[in-house]
Scaffold this active site. Structure first.
Site, short mmCIF file in Angstrom:
data_model
loop_
_atom_site.label_atom_id
_atom_site.label_comp_id
_atom_site.label_asym_id
_atom_site.label_seq_id
_atom_site.Cartn_x
_atom_site.Cartn_y
_atom_site.Cartn_z
N ASP A 45 0.84 -1.20 0.00
CA ASP A 45 0.00 0.00 0.00
C ASP A 45 0.87 1.24 0.00
O ASP A 45 1.61 1.50 0.96
CB ASP A 45 -0.90 0.00 1.24
CG ASP A 45 -1.82 1.20 1.29
OD1 ASP A 45 -2.98 1.08 0.84
OD2 ASP A 45 -1.39 2.27 1.78
N TYR A 50 3.03 9.88 -0.58
CA TYR A 50 4.13 9.32 0.19
C TYR A 50 5.47 9.56 -0.50
O TYR A 50 6.52 9.39 0.12
CB TYR A 50 3.95 7.81 0.38
CG TYR A 50 2.70 7.39 1.11
CD1 TYR A 50 1.88 8.31 1.76
CD2 TYR A 50 2.32 6.05 1.14
CE1 TYR A 50 0.72 7.90 2.42
CE2 TYR A 50 1.17 5.65 1.79
CZ TYR A 50 0.38 6.57 2.42
OH TYR A 50 -0.77 6.16 3.06
N LYS A 75 -2.82 5.97 -4.30
CA LYS A 75 -3.91 6.88 -3.96
C LYS A 75 -3.78 8.22 -4.67
O LYS A 75 -2.66 8.70 -4.92
CB LYS A 75 -3.94 7.12 -2.44
CG LYS A 75 -3.94 5.84 -1.61
CD LYS A 75 -3.94 6.12 -0.12
CE LYS A 75 -3.70 4.86 0.68
NZ LYS A 75 -2.28 4.45 0.65
N HIS A 108 -7.57 9.73 -1.66
CA HIS A 108 -6.85 9.71 -0.38
C HIS A 108 -7.64 10.37 0.76
O HIS A 108 -7.68 9.85 1.87
CB HIS A 108 -5.49 10.39 -0.56
CG HIS A 108 -4.45 9.91 0.39
ND1 HIS A 108 -3.12 9.87 0.07
CD2 HIS A 108 -4.53 9.44 1.67
CE1 HIS A 108 -2.43 9.41 1.11
NE2 HIS A 108 -3.27 9.14 2.08
#
Length: 278
Positions: A45, A50, A75, A108
């Site tokens: 994930d 990120y 996401k 998200h």
């Protein structure tokens, strides 16, 4: 070690335990994901926000594991909800990951002050139709957000990824999701260190009874509640511990004792409230 899978409402399936790379530094991601894959994880994930999709992709490419044995989630970030921007965003993520599709693509956050999440959801439906994401879902959506996207598109998300741990169980969201056939994914499943879950008798007594660590007990609680969970660590020994949770079962009484750790007033939340994250 084979991780159990759960069925999604679109006919696909998802490994119930995976490896999350939130806050894993980009320079460490390839190594960490490679170690996770070697240990036996097959569900990864990540997210555009990120900034480590490239590392995830590099680890996958180097692993030699057939693509159909992996489940990869990324996401859509909050600044990409407008117009056709979600299409550009998934193209960028796929390029970084080195993949032609992801298994799950999520919005998200709803960012309700911007009021574009319905458009974003409509674009995700198109992305799924184009074969760029096998399944689509949302993250950090509350019941009113979920009700709105379903009412306006007649498409129910496969997944809602939310903050969930014994001290904050979001029962209104999980109950609505269950009624609609939406799978819940738990982020921050161990309470992110804000609460001493491990020191509570409900957790520590169960750990002693089963010869497991408190973290393994909490992860097992998630699994027995039919939640999907992906704890984060960059340490190989912790990665091994986190996936070693399929050889014991908590009793009904142990589950109920952990259930009772939720103060029910919302005070257990660690992260930002979705209505305030814009």
């Amino acid at each position: 070690m084979t991780t159990p899978t759960l069925s999604l409402n679109d006919g696909h399936s998802i490994p119930q335990l995976g490896y999350g790379v939130f806050l894993v530094p980009p320079e460490d991601t390839e190594r960490a994901v490679s170690e996770a894959l070697e240990i036996g994880y097959r569900h990864i994930d990540t997210a555009a926000a990120y900034r480590n999709e490239e590392g995830v992709g590099a680890a996958i490419a180097a692993s030699g594991i057939p693509r159909d044995e992996l489940f990869v989630t990324t996401k859509l970030w909050n600044d990409r909800h407008d117009g056709d921007d979600p299409h550009a965003a998934i193209a960028e993520s796929l390029e970084k990951l080195g993949l032609d599709r992801v298994d799950l693509y999520l919005i998200h956050w709803p960012t309700p002050a911007k009021d574009n999440y319905v458009n974003a959801w409509q674009r995700l439906i198109e992305i799924r139709q184009q074969g760029l994401a096998r399944s689509i879902g949302v993250s950090n959506f509350l019941v009113p957000h979920l009700e709105r996207i379903v009412a306006e598109t007649q498409v129910i998300p496969a997944v809602n990824q939310i903050e969930l741990h014994p001290a904050y169980q979001q029962r209104d969201v999980t109950e609505w999701a269950k009624e609609q056939g939406i799978r819940i994914e738990s982020w921050g499943p161990l309470g992110q260190g804000k609460y001493d879950l491990f020191g509570t008798p409900a957790v520590s007594d169960a750990a002693a009874a089963h010869g497991k660590s408190p973290a393994q007990v909490v992860l097992r609680w998630h699994l027995q509640k039919d939640f999907i969970v992906f704890p984060k660590s960059v340490r190989a020994e912790r990665l091994k511990e986190n996936i070693d949770v399929f050889d014991f079962t908590l009793s009904d009484a142990e589950i109920e004792a952990i259930d009772a750790l939720d103060p029910l007033d919302g005070s257990g939340r660690v992260g930002t409230h979705p209505e305030d994250f814009n």
